[in-house]
Design a protein around this motif. Sequence first.
Motif, mmCIF file in Angstrom:
data_model
loop_
_atom_site.group_PDB
_atom_site.id
_atom_site.type_symbol
_atom_site.label_atom_id
_atom_site.label_comp_id
_atom_site.label_asym_id
_atom_site.label_seq_id
_atom_site.Cartn_x
_atom_site.Cartn_y
_atom_site.Cartn_z
ATOM 1 N N ASN A 119 0.820 -1.205 0.000
ATOM 2 C CA ASN A 119 0.000 0.000 0.000
ATOM 3 C C ASN A 119 0.858 1.261 0.000
ATOM 4 O O ASN A 119 0.590 2.229 -0.714
ATOM 5 C CB ASN A 119 -0.915 0.012 1.234
ATOM 6 N N ASN A 120 1.907 1.250 0.814
ATOM 7 C CA ASN A 120 2.801 2.394 0.941
ATOM 8 C C ASN A 120 3.450 2.740 -0.399
ATOM 9 O O ASN A 120 3.538 3.909 -0.786
ATOM 10 C CB ASN A 120 3.866 2.080 1.992
ATOM 11 N N ILE A 121 3.865 1.712 -1.120
ATOM 12 C CA ILE A 121 4.507 1.919 -2.431
ATOM 13 C C ILE A 121 3.487 2.402 -3.451
ATOM 14 O O ILE A 121 3.724 3.375 -4.179
ATOM 15 C CB ILE A 121 5.174 0.614 -2.907
ATOM 16 N N TYR A 122 2.326 1.748 -3.484
ATOM 17 C CA TYR A 122 1.319 2.070 -4.495
ATOM 18 C C TYR A 122 0.875 3.529 -4.427
ATOM 19 O O TYR A 122 0.705 4.201 -5.454
ATOM 20 C CB TYR A 122 0.112 1.147 -4.330
ATOM 21 N N LEU A 123 0.717 4.026 -3.216
ATOM 22 C CA LEU A 123 0.244 5.397 -3.039
ATOM 23 C C LEU A 123 1.228 6.438 -3.551
ATOM 24 O O LEU A 123 0.854 7.587 -3.791
ATOM 25 C CB LEU A 123 -0.059 5.652 -1.557
ATOM 26 N N LYS A 124 2.484 6.053 -3.729
ATOM 27 C CA LYS A 124 3.505 6.997 -4.184
ATOM 28 C C LYS A 124 3.810 6.868 -5.679
ATOM 29 O O LYS A 124 4.704 7.531 -6.186
ATOM 30 C CB LYS A 124 4.773 6.805 -3.349
ATOM 31 N N LEU A 125 3.071 5.993 -6.363
ATOM 32 C CA LEU A 125 3.251 5.845 -7.803
ATOM 33 C C LEU A 125 2.364 6.841 -8.546
ATOM 34 O O LEU A 125 1.305 7.240 -8.061
ATOM 35 C CB LEU A 125 2.905 4.419 -8.238
ATOM 36 N N LYS A 126 2.802 7.256 -9.721
ATOM 37 C CA LYS A 126 2.068 8.249 -10.493
ATOM 38 C C LYS A 126 1.429 7.677 -11.755
ATOM 39 O O LYS A 126 0.537 8.276 -12.335
ATOM 40 C CB LYS A 126 3.002 9.403 -10.878
ATOM 41 N N GLY A 127 1.929 6.513 -12.206
ATOM 42 C CA GLY A 127 1.427 5.914 -13.432
ATOM 43 C C GLY A 127 2.464 5.951 -14.542
ATOM 44 O O GLY A 127 3.366 6.789 -14.541
ATOM 45 N N ASN A 128 2.337 4.983 -15.446
ATOM 46 C CA ASN A 128 3.248 4.870 -16.595
ATOM 47 C C ASN A 128 4.696 4.630 -16.168
ATOM 48 O O ASN A 128 5.632 5.051 -16.849
ATOM 49 C CB ASN A 128 3.161 6.116 -17.478
ATOM 50 N N GLU A 129 4.894 3.933 -15.042
ATOM 51 C CA GLU A 129 6.238 3.673 -14.531
ATOM 52 C C GLU A 129 6.613 2.190 -14.694
ATOM 53 O O GLU A 129 5.760 1.330 -14.874
ATOM 54 C CB GLU A 129 6.322 4.043 -13.043
ATOM 55 N N ILE A 130 7.915 1.936 -14.609
ATOM 56 C CA ILE A 130 8.423 0.576 -14.508
ATOM 57 C C ILE A 130 8.777 0.363 -13.044
ATOM 58 O O ILE A 130 9.615 1.077 -12.483
ATOM 59 C CB ILE A 130 9.674 0.362 -15.390
ATOM 60 N N LEU A 131 8.133 -0.595 -12.422
ATOM 61 C CA LEU A 131 8.323 -0.851 -10.991
ATOM 62 C C LEU A 131 9.081 -2.170 -10.819
ATOM 63 O O LEU A 131 8.555 -3.237 -11.127
ATOM 64 C CB LEU A 131 6.966 -0.915 -10.289
ATOM 65 N N ILE A 132 10.315 -2.075 -10.345
ATOM 66 C CA ILE A 132 11.180 -3.253 -10.214
ATOM 67 C C ILE A 132 11.323 -3.643 -8.754
ATOM 68 O O ILE A 132 11.714 -2.823 -7.916
ATOM 69 C CB ILE A 132 12.579 -2.994 -10.809
ATOM 70 N N PHE A 133 10.995 -4.877 -8.450
ATOM 71 C CA PHE A 133 11.239 -5.440 -7.120
ATOM 72 C C PHE A 133 12.551 -6.210 -7.172
ATOM 73 O O PHE A 133 12.654 -7.222 -7.871
ATOM 74 C CB PHE A 133 10.073 -6.333 -6.699
#
Length: 490
Positions: free
Chosen positions: A453-467
């Motif tokens: 939840n913490n990570i998702y709320l700080k995303l803006k869209g159209n990003e590449i999210l690497i774990f």
Amino acid sequence: MFNKKNLNKIPKMNNIHYIYLIGIGGSGMGGIATILVKQGYKISGSDISSNFIIKKLSLLNIKINLQHDAKNITNNIDLIIISSAIKNNNPELIAAKKLNIAIISRGEMLAELMRFFYGITITGSHGKTTTTAIVYKIFKLFMLDPTFVNGGFLKFSKENAYLGSSKYFIAEADESDKSFLYLNPIINIITNIESEHLDYYQNNIEILKKTFLKFLKKIPFYGCIIICIDNIHNYNLIKQNKNFLKQNIITYGFHKEADLQLYNYQQNGYKSRFYLLEKKKKISLEINLNIPGYHNALNSIAAFATASYVGLDPIMIIEFLKKFKGIERRFDILGHILPYQKIKYKKNIIIIDDYGHHPTEINITINIARKIWPNRKLVMVFQPHRYSRTKNLLNKFVQILSKVDKLFILNTYSAGENIIKKANSEFLTKKIRELGIINPKFINLTDYYDIANNIYLKLKGNEILIFQGAGNINNISSLLISNNFKNLKN
């Protein structure tokens, strides 16, 4: 009575019927358990928590205790196999010693499994899991039915271990705890040598290199060493010892001195193409892959060299290389985050899961992502793996992790190590911030849902999210990819 049908049957271990594995949930241990149960042994084991490997083993009717308890060790157990992560004070290990049960390491058991086969091993600081999988895939497609033990799972078959019917045994050989010295393969690949797992080598890379040389000397004179000379430590190892090594040696790489030289590398999205010059045959071959990156081009040629050495047709090998789809958690594109119903604007976020936990591996992940998606912001969630690694490679971590656009750092996955204050996640975050390129955020949470939840709320869209990381970070990426949130507030 003599029976020709038994000529190729692997002899069973005398007086060994029931085998117990302490730390059975590790990838290497789980692979060994799979082979042993397929060979007809009674298998059980223990670990501290459930995971994907344990769930797979349970489907093979292997009983697994989710705790280490002395009561689990009974006098009808004939053999104990222990993971390298198991400490001397483990209650099951202590109980086994009291009962005088035979105890061996994971590496010793792998060596015994390989004893009666034509062994092919893959070693190196990076890339050995993928290379092992490519070799296995080629041999499998040639209908050679090899036995196989690996540290990662193939994407589509979900295999990391398989008991075959042929003479070939293909295995990832682990240098991290020197256990590869138990093995006696006929062919060995060395992908590279770097400052990794130096806690087992007195924090001295020279000792690590000498250990690799010791391993190479175990390969028989009729065997083969396949080695990438793009890596400076590999290059010097061969150059300085070529006159002392009696085995066949095949070098590969983009290096101009390589026997198998790669050139004209091109990457188009997730696919790649390059050419291979076989200098002894004086021929050039075009290679096309469905996986990206220079490193995977090198991994594929190591596999090509292995298959060619045992006499497989080069043209068919090239065709089979195209069929390899990759390994789980190695630049593994999981898919898109579906926009949460209350936050519609966060669209088109691609999630990647990558096991890399060394700066060199992380740098490769970043470079590939930049190449495939040059116009997207790169967001990384990094879970440090071991305090000792962070301490030894702190400056490199700071430099490499500063190359992303946004960085979240999770608590360190200790792998049983004691906390080192000047090498924990908070300290790493502080040092990256001090460099002044990006402003990383340390997420001091333990609940997977809270982190997601913490990570998702700080995303803006159209990003590449690497774990990024070798610990349990994939539990968080799986929540996001399944849109499984709780109590999410914008």
